[in-house]
Design a protein around this motif. Structure first.
Motif, PDB file in Angstrom:
ATOM      1  N   LYS A   1       6.652   7.187  19.329  1.00 59.04           N
ATOM      2  CA  LYS A   1       5.552   7.973  18.763  1.00 59.04           C
ATOM      3  C   LYS A   1       4.201   7.491  19.285  1.00 59.04           C
ATOM      4  CE  LYS A   1       7.770   8.857  14.269  1.00 59.04           C
ATOM      5  NZ  LYS A   1       7.617   8.669  12.811  1.00 59.04           N
ATOM      6  N   THR A   2       3.217   8.355  19.179  1.00 60.80           N
ATOM      7  CA  THR A   2       1.827   7.966  19.445  1.00 60.80           C
ATOM      8  C   THR A   2       1.321   7.170  18.251  1.00 60.80           C
ATOM      9  OG1 THR A   2       1.489   9.979  20.732  1.00 60.80           O
ATOM     10  CG2 THR A   2      -0.479   8.792  19.986  1.00 60.80           C
ATOM     11  N   VAL A   3       0.676   6.060  18.503  1.00 61.74           N
ATOM     12  CA  VAL A   3       0.273   5.174  17.419  1.00 61.74           C
ATOM     13  C   VAL A   3      -0.868   5.762  16.599  1.00 61.74           C
ATOM     14  CG1 VAL A   3      -1.383   3.852  18.815  1.00 61.74           C
ATOM     15  CG2 VAL A   3      -0.302   2.782  16.824  1.00 61.74           C
ATOM     16  N   ARG A   4      -0.784   5.595  15.282  1.00 65.60           N
ATOM     17  CA  ARG A   4      -1.888   5.870  14.370  1.00 65.60           C
ATOM     18  C   ARG A   4      -1.661   5.068  13.093  1.00 65.60           C
ATOM     19  NH1 ARG A   4       0.225  11.609  13.576  1.00 65.60           N
ATOM     20  NH2 ARG A   4       1.271  11.592  11.536  1.00 65.60           N
ATOM     21  N   GLY A   5      -2.719   4.918  12.313  1.00 68.88           N
ATOM     22  CA  GLY A   5      -2.644   4.106  11.113  1.00 68.88           C
ATOM     23  C   GLY A   5      -1.582   4.588  10.151  1.00 68.88           C
ATOM     24  N   LYS A   6      -0.827   3.641   9.576  1.00 73.50           N
ATOM     25  CA  LYS A   6       0.216   3.885   8.575  1.00 73.50           C
ATOM     26  C   LYS A   6       1.396   4.710   9.114  1.00 73.50           C
ATOM     27  CE  LYS A   6      -0.379   3.746   4.257  1.00 73.50           C
ATOM     28  NZ  LYS A   6      -0.631   4.026   2.815  1.00 73.50           N
ATOM     29  N   ARG A   7       1.469   4.893  10.427  1.00 74.25           N
ATOM     30  CA  ARG A   7       2.596   5.630  11.000  1.00 74.25           C
ATOM     31  C   ARG A   7       3.725   4.662  11.340  1.00 74.25           C
ATOM     32  NH1 ARG A   7       2.464   9.957  16.100  1.00 74.25           N
ATOM     33  NH2 ARG A   7       3.968  11.380  15.131  1.00 74.25           N
ATOM     34  N   LYS A   8       4.939   5.027  10.974  1.00 74.48           N
ATOM     35  CA  LYS A   8       6.097   4.201  11.296  1.00 74.48           C
ATOM     36  C   LYS A   8       6.438   4.375  12.766  1.00 74.48           C
ATOM     37  CE  LYS A   8       7.889   4.486   6.594  1.00 74.48           C
ATOM     38  NZ  LYS A   8       8.856   5.175   5.699  1.00 74.48           N
ATOM     39  N   MET A   9       6.223   3.307  13.534  1.00 77.79           N
ATOM     40  CA  MET A   9       6.418   3.348  14.976  1.00 77.79           C
ATOM     41  C   MET A   9       7.836   2.953  15.389  1.00 77.79           C
ATOM     42  SD  MET A   9       3.448   4.322  15.804  1.00 77.79           S
ATOM     43  CE  MET A   9       3.683   4.211  17.557  1.00 77.79           C
ATOM     44  N   GLY A  10       8.485   2.194  14.540  1.00 74.90           N
ATOM     45  CA  GLY A  10       9.825   1.720  14.813  1.00 74.90           C
ATOM     46  C   GLY A  10      10.238   0.752  13.720  1.00 74.90           C
ATOM     47  N   HIS A  11      11.368   0.113  13.908  1.00 73.57           N
ATOM     48  CA  HIS A  11      11.748  -0.944  12.969  1.00 73.57           C
ATOM     49  C   HIS A  11      12.525  -2.021  13.702  1.00 73.57           C
ATOM     50  CE1 HIS A  11      15.542   1.440  12.725  1.00 73.57           C
ATOM     51  NE2 HIS A  11      16.095   0.275  12.492  1.00 73.57           N
ATOM     52  N   ILE A  12      12.589  -3.187  13.080  1.00 72.60           N
ATOM     53  CA  ILE A  12      13.286  -4.337  13.635  1.00 72.60           C
ATOM     54  C   ILE A  12      14.380  -4.726  12.654  1.00 72.60           C
ATOM     55  CG2 ILE A  12      13.070  -6.738  14.378  1.00 72.60           C
ATOM     56  CD1 ILE A  12       9.981  -6.053  14.726  1.00 72.60           C
TER      57      ILE A  12
ATOM     58  N   LEU B   1      10.508 -14.608  13.718  1.00 71.43           N
ATOM     59  CA  LEU B   1      10.021 -13.272  14.053  1.00 71.43           C
ATOM     60  C   LEU B   1       8.544 -13.131  13.703  1.00 71.43           C
ATOM     61  CD1 LEU B   1      10.567 -10.326  14.941  1.00 71.43           C
ATOM     62  CD2 LEU B   1      11.279  -9.869  12.572  1.00 71.43           C
ATOM     63  N   ALA B   2       8.156 -13.662  12.538  1.00 75.28           N
ATOM     64  CA  ALA B   2       6.765 -13.553  12.093  1.00 75.28           C
ATOM     65  C   ALA B   2       5.797 -14.202  13.073  1.00 75.28           C
ATOM     66  CB  ALA B   2       6.612 -14.181  10.706  1.00 75.28           C
ATOM     67  N   GLN B   3       6.263 -15.216  13.795  1.00 74.84           N
ATOM     68  CA  GLN B   3       5.399 -15.889  14.766  1.00 74.84           C
ATOM     69  C   GLN B   3       5.080 -14.997  15.961  1.00 74.84           C
ATOM     70  OE1 GLN B   3       3.990 -19.001  14.287  1.00 74.84           O
ATOM     71  NE2 GLN B   3       4.862 -18.691  12.248  1.00 74.84           N
ATOM     72  N   THR B   4       5.885 -13.957  16.198  1.00 76.60           N
ATOM     73  CA  THR B   4       5.676 -13.079  17.354  1.00 76.60           C
ATOM     74  C   THR B   4       4.916 -11.807  16.994  1.00 76.60           C
ATOM     75  OG1 THR B   4       7.697 -11.735  17.099  1.00 76.60           O
ATOM     76  CG2 THR B   4       7.931 -13.872  18.181  1.00 76.60           C
ATOM     77  N   LEU B   5       4.590 -11.623  15.722  1.00 77.72           N
ATOM     78  CA  LEU B   5       4.015 -10.360  15.259  1.00 77.72           C
ATOM     79  C   LEU B   5       2.640 -10.570  14.630  1.00 77.72           C
ATOM     80  CD1 LEU B   5       7.229  -8.938  13.533  1.00 77.72           C
ATOM     81  CD2 LEU B   5       6.298  -8.261  15.762  1.00 77.72           C
ATOM     82  N   PRO B   6       1.738  -9.599  14.726  1.00 73.02           N
ATOM     83  CA  PRO B   6       0.416  -9.735  14.099  1.00 73.02           C
ATOM     84  C   PRO B   6       0.526  -9.690  12.576  1.00 73.02           C
ATOM     85  CG  PRO B   6       0.696  -7.536  15.046  1.00 73.02           C
ATOM     86  CD  PRO B   6       1.880  -8.336  15.484  1.00 73.02           C
ATOM     87  N   GLU B   7       0.027 -10.720  11.922  1.00 70.01           N
ATOM     88  CA  GLU B   7       0.183 -10.845  10.473  1.00 70.01           C
ATOM     89  C   GLU B   7      -0.413  -9.660   9.718  1.00 70.01           C
ATOM     90  OE1 GLU B   7      -0.894 -13.961   6.827  1.00 70.01           O
ATOM     91  OE2 GLU B   7      -1.420 -14.451   8.911  1.00 70.01           O
ATOM     92  N   GLU B   8      -1.527  -9.106  10.216  1.00 70.32           N
ATOM     93  CA  GLU B   8      -2.181  -8.021   9.486  1.00 70.32           C
ATOM     94  C   GLU B   8      -1.321  -6.759   9.439  1.00 70.32           C
ATOM     95  OE1 GLU B   8      -3.693  -7.974  13.783  1.00 70.32           O
ATOM     96  OE2 GLU B   8      -3.267  -9.467  12.219  1.00 70.32           O
ATOM     97  N   ALA B   9      -0.423  -6.582  10.401  1.00 71.03           N
ATOM     98  CA  ALA B   9       0.453  -5.409  10.416  1.00 71.03           C
ATOM     99  C   ALA B   9       1.783  -5.676   9.712  1.00 71.03           C
ATOM    100  CB  ALA B   9       0.715  -4.955  11.846  1.00 71.03           C
TER     101      ALA B   9
ATOM    102  N   GLN C   1       0.825  -1.216   0.000  1.00 67.71           N
ATOM    103  CA  GLN C   1       0.000   0.000   0.000  1.00 67.71           C
ATOM    104  C   GLN C   1       0.860   1.268   0.000  1.00 67.71           C
ATOM    105  OE1 GLN C   1      -2.704  -0.481   3.328  1.00 67.71           O
ATOM    106  NE2 GLN C   1      -3.999  -1.931   2.210  1.00 67.71           N
ATOM    107  N   GLY C   2       1.920   1.218  -0.817  1.00 68.73           N
ATOM    108  CA  GLY C   2       2.754   2.393  -1.012  1.00 68.73           C
ATOM    109  C   GLY C   2       3.794   2.637   0.054  1.00 68.73           C
ATOM    110  N   GLN C   3       3.875   1.780   1.076  1.00 66.28           N
ATOM    111  CA  GLN C   3       4.851   1.954   2.151  1.00 66.28           C
ATOM    112  C   GLN C   3       5.859   0.828   2.153  1.00 66.28           C
ATOM    113  OE1 GLN C   3       2.206   2.610   5.697  1.00 66.28           O
ATOM    114  NE2 GLN C   3       3.716   4.179   6.179  1.00 66.28           N
ATOM    115  N   LEU C   4       7.097   1.166   2.490  1.00 66.72           N
ATOM    116  CA  LEU C   4       8.130   0.158   2.641  1.00 66.72           C
ATOM    117  C   LEU C   4       7.845  -0.680   3.884  1.00 66.72           C
ATOM    118  CD1 LEU C   4      10.878  -1.059   1.816  1.00 66.72           C
ATOM    119  CD2 LEU C   4      11.964   0.700   3.215  1.00 66.72           C
ATOM    120  N   HIS C   5       7.827  -1.995   3.712  1.00 68.94           N
ATOM    121  CA  HIS C   5       7.594  -2.895   4.838  1.00 68.94           C
ATOM    122  C   HIS C   5       8.839  -3.696   5.209  1.00 68.94           C
ATOM    123  CE1 HIS C   5       3.150  -3.093   5.947  1.00 68.94           C
ATOM    124  NE2 HIS C   5       3.249  -2.080   5.114  1.00 68.94           N
TER     125      HIS C   5
END
Length: 379
Positions: free
Chosen positions: A329-340, A357-365, A206-210
């Motif tokens: 940061k305060t959380v909001r949709g499509k906001r970069k909160m951090g990186h791993i 790592l994927a097993q510890t994270l919500p798949e939708e995000a 959706q236009g963002q680097l993941h």
């Protein structure tokens, strides 16, 4: 030494952290309030902007969209690196395309549109599959529209009818069937020395680097040489000082420039743990006139953006070679909160770690993570 960074987000924060062991004091400018702040706490510092400019050894930016009057004031000091014209190129797609064409650097076939009637000619010239981009203030997928069939052209015109194309023209690009998205991060010093990091492969949603993986897999010597030549042409053509990011499309054995970022870049965050010298360290070295650091990778690495969520277990830190970088940061949709960041000794090991790592994270995000893990496990 002191460096003043225009912008007070996570990139300024990471520059501050890189500056501490170098003995470089990094301060930031909240460009909205024009206040000098601490890059980590964001607390205002007891000095005016003019005092900070006078005290600094170098001025730089963490993003392109700094108000022009602030850039003009910074440029008067003679300390702004990269220069104001380069920063403005990064903030304006029309200027960017003009630069690429002037330097004869291959990029996407395109036209500049200042009147919606010109879209008919775009379809006739470039085809009916188009990406339409606002020339300013567009990032992370914002300010972009797509046309996939000429029958939808009139509806698209209606959607765009409220835009002031005289003030903010559109850049209309041919939608390419590229193989993948890559980026090259490099540095040029005041003396003209150039160093580059290995090419990174970037996965967007959706236009963002993941996810970024570096070094990118299946890169030939010829492709590396082509990317390095593109970087050198741009850096020398702009008389650039600092870190420059060049986003690329790979189409077979040819690279086309997608966008430029005159600053440290999201796709270079892997260098914090995956390279001998991080992009943040090297940017400070360049603008302060210090020797550039080694850009050699320490092994295959991945950078995973944390976007719009905080709800995951910090147990991921138990994975060997896994590092969390949190932006506060305060959380909001499509906001970069951090990186791993994840580092490994081989691509297969990197794939295994990303699968864990994927097993510890919500798949939708993190929609790209599990698939990329499987791909790397097969490399």
């Amino acid at each position: 030494m002191q460096v003043l960074v225009y912008g007070a987000g996570q990139l300024a924060q990471m520059m501050y952290l890189a500056g501490v062991p170098l003995g470089i004091d990094v301060q930031a400018v909240d460009v909205g309030s024009e206040t000098v702040v601490h890059p980590v706490s964001k607390q205002p510092l007891d000095m005016s902007l003019m005092q900070a400019i006078e005290a600094a050894d170098a001025l730089t930016v963490e993003f392109e969209h700094v108000p022009e009057h602030l850039l003009e004031e910074a440029a008067k000091s003679g300390k702004l690196m990269p220069g104001i014209e380069t920063i403005l190129v990064g903030a304006d797609r029309v200027r960017e395309k003009h630069l690429l064409d002037t330097l004869k650097v291959a990029n996407c076939p395109h036209q500049v549109v200042t009147d919606l009637a010109q879209l008919d000619d775009c379809v006739a010239t470039l085809g009916e599959r188009l990406i339409i981009k606002a020339s300013r203030d567009g990032y992370d997928g914002y300010g972009q529209w797509r046309l996939t069939d000429a029958s939808a052209l009139e509806a698209l015109k209606a959607q765009l009818s409220s835009l002031d194309l005289t003030a903010v023209p559109l850049v209309v690009e041919q939608m390419l069937d590229f193989d993948r998205e890559l980026s090259i991060i490099g540095i040029r010093s005041k003396s003209g020395e150039i160093k580059v990091y290995p090419l990174a492969e970037n996965l967007h949603h959706q236009g963002q680097l993941h996810v970024s993986v570096a070094p990118a897999t299946d890169i030939s010597d010829e492709l590396t040489e082509q990317a390095q030549q593109i970087f050198t042409t741009l850096a020398e053509g702009m008389d650039y000082v600092g870190v420059l990011a060049v986003e690329l499309f790979q189409c077979g054995d040819k690279l086309l420039v997608n966008e430029l970022a005159p600053r440290v870049h999201n796709s270079g965050h892997w260098t914090l743990t995956g390279a001998i010298t991080s992009q943040f360290d090297n940017h400070l070295r360049a603008v302060c006139g210090l020797p550039l650091g080694d850009t050699v990778e320490l092994g295959p690495s991945a950078m995973v953006n944390v976007i719009g969520c905080t709800g995951f277990s910090r147990d991921l830190l138990s994975i060997p070679g896994c590092h969390l970088h949190w932006y506060g940061k305060t959380v909001r949709g499509k906001r970069k909160m951090g990186h791993i960041n994840v580092t490994a000794d081989s691509y297969q090991e990197l794939g295994n770690k990303l699968a864990e790592l994927a097993q510890t994270l919500p798949e939708e995000a993190f929609p790209k993570l599990a698939k990329e893990a499987k791909r790397l496990q097969r490399v």
